[in-house]
Design a protein around this motif. Structure first.
Motif, mmCIF file in Angstrom:
data_model
loop_
_atom_site.group_PDB
_atom_site.id
_atom_site.type_symbol
_atom_site.label_atom_id
_atom_site.label_comp_id
_atom_site.label_asym_id
_atom_site.label_seq_id
_atom_site.Cartn_x
_atom_site.Cartn_y
_atom_site.Cartn_z
ATOM 1 N N UNK A 148 0.811 -1.225 0.000
ATOM 2 C CA UNK A 148 0.000 0.000 0.000
ATOM 3 C C UNK A 148 0.841 1.269 0.000
ATOM 4 N N UNK A 149 2.144 1.155 0.246
ATOM 5 C CA UNK A 149 3.008 2.335 0.177
ATOM 6 C C UNK A 149 3.799 2.271 -1.123
ATOM 7 N N UNK A 150 3.866 3.361 -1.796
ATOM 8 C CA UNK A 150 4.576 3.395 -3.074
ATOM 9 C C UNK A 150 5.284 4.734 -3.234
ATOM 10 N N UNK A 151 6.250 4.728 -4.109
ATOM 11 C CA UNK A 151 6.968 5.960 -4.459
ATOM 12 C C UNK A 151 7.547 6.671 -3.241
ATOM 13 N N UNK A 152 8.152 5.899 -2.355
ATOM 14 C CA UNK A 152 8.788 6.491 -1.189
ATOM 15 C C UNK A 152 10.081 5.734 -0.911
ATOM 16 N N UNK A 153 10.894 6.335 -0.091
ATOM 17 C CA UNK A 153 12.139 5.678 0.293
ATOM 18 C C UNK A 153 11.836 4.388 1.061
ATOM 19 N N UNK A 154 10.801 4.424 1.899
ATOM 20 C CA UNK A 154 10.424 3.231 2.649
ATOM 21 C C UNK A 154 9.993 2.102 1.706
ATOM 22 N N UNK A 155 9.243 2.438 0.681
ATOM 23 C CA UNK A 155 8.824 1.425 -0.298
ATOM 24 C C UNK A 155 10.040 0.861 -1.030
ATOM 25 N N UNK A 156 10.969 1.718 -1.380
ATOM 26 C CA UNK A 156 12.189 1.288 -2.075
ATOM 27 C C UNK A 156 12.999 0.329 -1.202
ATOM 28 N N UNK A 157 13.125 0.658 0.089
ATOM 29 C CA UNK A 157 13.847 -0.222 1.000
ATOM 30 C C UNK A 157 13.100 -1.541 1.179
ATOM 31 N N UNK A 158 11.773 -1.479 1.234
ATOM 32 C CA UNK A 158 10.978 -2.695 1.341
ATOM 33 C C UNK A 158 11.190 -3.623 0.157
ATOM 34 N N UNK A 159 11.271 -3.053 -1.044
ATOM 35 C CA UNK A 159 11.529 -3.866 -2.238
ATOM 36 C C UNK A 159 12.929 -4.476 -2.184
ATOM 37 N N UNK A 160 13.879 -3.709 -1.662
ATOM 38 C CA UNK A 160 15.239 -4.218 -1.509
ATOM 39 C C UNK A 160 15.233 -5.405 -0.536
ATOM 40 N N UNK A 161 14.465 -5.285 0.557
ATOM 41 C CA UNK A 161 14.377 -6.369 1.532
ATOM 42 C C UNK A 161 13.657 -7.574 0.927
ATOM 43 N N UNK A 162 12.600 -7.329 0.152
ATOM 44 C CA UNK A 162 11.908 -8.431 -0.531
ATOM 45 C C UNK A 162 12.889 -9.223 -1.392
ATOM 46 N N UNK A 163 13.709 -8.521 -2.147
ATOM 47 C CA UNK A 163 14.687 -9.167 -3.017
ATOM 48 C C UNK A 163 15.714 -9.942 -2.191
ATOM 49 N N UNK A 164 16.189 -9.347 -1.113
ATOM 50 C CA UNK A 164 17.149 -10.036 -0.241
ATOM 51 C C UNK A 164 16.525 -11.299 0.347
ATOM 52 N N UNK A 165 15.292 -11.207 0.820
ATOM 53 C CA UNK A 165 14.633 -12.369 1.406
ATOM 54 C C UNK A 165 14.484 -13.492 0.368
ATOM 55 N N UNK A 166 14.127 -13.125 -0.849
ATOM 56 C CA UNK A 166 14.020 -14.115 -1.918
ATOM 57 C C UNK A 166 15.370 -14.803 -2.132
ATOM 58 N N UNK A 167 16.443 -14.024 -2.159
ATOM 59 C CA UNK A 167 17.783 -14.592 -2.349
ATOM 60 C C UNK A 167 18.185 -15.490 -1.179
ATOM 61 N N UNK A 168 17.837 -15.054 0.048
ATOM 62 C CA UNK A 168 18.157 -15.870 1.219
ATOM 63 C C UNK A 168 17.420 -17.200 1.181
ATOM 64 N N UNK A 169 16.164 -17.174 0.759
ATOM 65 C CA UNK A 169 15.365 -18.398 0.716
ATOM 66 C C UNK A 169 15.823 -19.327 -0.406
ATOM 67 N N UNK A 170 16.395 -18.790 -1.473
ATOM 68 C CA UNK A 170 16.869 -19.601 -2.591
ATOM 69 C C UNK A 170 18.299 -20.090 -2.406
ATOM 70 N N UNK A 171 19.034 -19.497 -1.487
ATOM 71 C CA UNK A 171 20.446 -19.836 -1.309
ATOM 72 C C UNK A 171 20.599 -21.245 -0.759
#
Length: 186
Positions: A148-171
């Motif tokens: 529900x949050x978009x176009x903000x620094x918090x949203x950008x960091x959340x997407x970065x964390x989503x990507x990291x979590x995906x990588x951690x789960x696939x490692x």
């Protein structure tokens, strides 16, 4: 003829004096403008510093309020029900754990926003707290809230964390501290 030459010389001297006076006036005006501009520049720097300090104060106050609200919810299951916005039903124990996971993540977020840690350090801390399965569950359970949050620094960091979590789960390695590429400060 001598009189005419003196008149021209007198006129020439008067014009030169007027020209020098005009140049002196222009130089004095320029010096006054330069002084005014320098004063304005210093005042603007002071105002920017004050605004920056006020912004940090506001963020710190917000963080304190956030922690007070979460603490009340963690301590009182009835209040915690108000914050139960998870996609799946959770037990009171799990809800308290999620609220604490939220406090951990939000603390890192505020720390980053006020400049106490870099983006790389934020990434490293998040990578560490996501080693806990409860924090991972919390992250998945709050996915809709983050959407529900978009176009903000918090949203950008959340997407970065989503990507990291995906990588951690696939490692397929036990060396979690090397998973994911730190984003670099932006």
């Amino acid at each position: 003829m001598v009189t005419q030459k003196r008149g021209i010389r007198g006129l020439s001297s008067a014009a030169a004096a007027a020209g020098i006076g005009m140049v002196a006036g222009v130089l004095a005006t320029m010096a006054a403008h330069r002084h005014t501009l320098e004063s304005l520049r210093l005042r603007l720097e002071h105002l920017e510093q004050t605004a920056h300090t006020q912004q940090h104060t506001n963020i710190a106050n917000q963080q304190r309020l956030h922690w007070e609200l979460l603490s009340k919810a963690i301590d009182d299951p009835e209040l915690a029900e108000v914050l139960d916005l998870y996609e799946v039903p959770v037990s009171p124990k799990k809800r308290r754990q999620y609220l604490f996971a939220n406090a951990l993540y939000t603390n890192l977020l505020f720390y980053y926003r006020i400049g106490n840690i870099s983006r790389d350090e934020f990434f490293g801390h998040v990578r560490g707290i996501f080693q806990n399965p409860i924090v991972r569950e919390y992250w998945h359970a709050t996915q809709q809230q983050r959407a529900s949050i978009a176009n903000s620094e918090e949203a950008e960091l959340g997407l970065m964390v989503d990507d990291l979590l995906r990588q951690l789960e696939e490692a397929d390695i036990d060396e979690w501290w090397v998973v994911g590429e730190p984003p670099g400060d932006q």
